[in-house]
Motif scaffolding. Structure first.
Motif: not given
Length: 322
Positions: A175-201
């Motif tokens: 959703s971060v990528y789809q709403q922001g539309g920028a790969l750099d923003s997505f990578h920055q978000h995921e780098r900040l959240k790297a130690g945080e597990p994602l919720p279940p799918g």
């Protein structure tokens, strides 16, 4: 003694996924229910050809030593048929010696409503409308697409490939990528959240149960080095570095190992799927499934933001008689 379904790894499968119902569906669509019923009775002893989920189901059901109590997987047939027209499916199940003994026939209604009754971790169907409704109601379900894949009966190994976001994990990162539309923003978000597990799918529980089977296979190998484990699991994701780390963090929290992981960063997933040769591949994006289904059995899970704002599952054609 009552049968405790809670102790079983259960998969629900529609007859449209387990067998090739192309001809009988054509009769139903072109000539109506009465002619369909007549056709099924007349062809009752004609064995149905394997469908697109057959390679997966066959291998899962053969993961046992021959003792009933040691069969780790239960498959339940969920069918839109009534018991009369569904008899041909059960005769075909018997022909292929598949240990499937439980079924639900709902005479034209949506069968997935009975998933909870059987503790099912997944509903596989060839009917995209049923699958879409099931997912919207919170059930783990996938629509299996037509494929040119030809199963190798001599290959006893079971290989399963999963996309990550929208399948094992939820779509919050997507959703971060789809709403922001920028790969750099997505990578920055995921780098900040790297130690945080994602919720279940939607397919996390199914993925977890497959992992338990894999551990069981590895334990057999440790006690008997001549035994070759029969399950291999892969993740094929469009993520690449630095977004890869959050995948690993999530898998560590789950205490799940995978045999192969492909962080593709936009490279066509078919390039690795051709080599891994999964017997089933799960993805939440129709575009990925349309390409992959030409070479391997592939399942679209219509979950999350990519399906709410983009194309819906338009193929394969709805099969109302399953």
């Amino acid at each position: 003694m009552p049968y405790d379904i809670e102790d079983k790894f259960v998969i629900a499968v529609a007859s449209s996924a387990l067998f090739d119902l192309t001809e009988s569906d054509r009769v139903f669509m072109d000539k109506g229910e009465d002619e369909y019923r007549k056709y099924q009775r007349e062809h009752e002893h004609q064995v149905l050809q394997p469908g697109n989920a057959f390679p997966l189901i066959k291998r899962l059901l053969h993961l046992h030593t021959g003792e009933t109590e040691d069969q780790p997987v239960e498959v339940v047939l969920l069918s839109r048929n009534d018991p009369d027209t569904g008899l041909r499916v059960f005769k075909s199940i018997e022909h292929y010696k598949l240990p499937i003994s439980r079924a639900v026939f709902v005479t034209g209604n949506n069968p997935f409503a009975y998933m909870e009754a059987f503790n099912a971790t997944l509903f596989l169907s060839g009917n995209p409308a049923d699958v879409k409704e099931a997912v919207e109601q919170g059930f783990p379900a996938g629509c299996i697409y037509p494929t040119d894949y030809i199963d190798d009966d001599e290959d006893s190994e079971l290989r399963i490939a999963f996309d990550f976001d929208g399948i094992i994990a939820d779509d919050s990162a997507e959703s971060v990528y789809q709403q922001g539309g920028a790969l750099d923003s997505f990578h920055q978000h995921e780098r900040l959240k790297a130690g945080e597990p994602l919720p279940p799918g939607p397919l996390l529980r199914f993925f977890t149960e497959i992992s338990k089977l894999q551990r069981r296979e590895l334990e057999k190998n440790r006690s008997n080095p001549d035994y070759k484990p029969k399950i291999r699991v892969a993740i094929a994701t469009a993520r690449n570095a630095p977004a890869h780390e959050r995948v690993i963090t999530t898998l560590r929290q789950l205490d799940i190992r995978v045999d192969e992981a492909f962080f593709l960063g936009g490279i066509d997933k078919n390039r690795v799927l051709r080599i891994f040769k999964p017997h089933i591949f799960f993805d939440d994006q129709v575009g990925h499934i349309e390409g992959a289904s030409r070479i391997v059995p592939s399942v679209h899970v219509p979950f999350g933001i990519t399906n709410n704002k983009g194309r819906q599952a338009e193929q394969p054609p709805g099969k109302q008689s399953n």
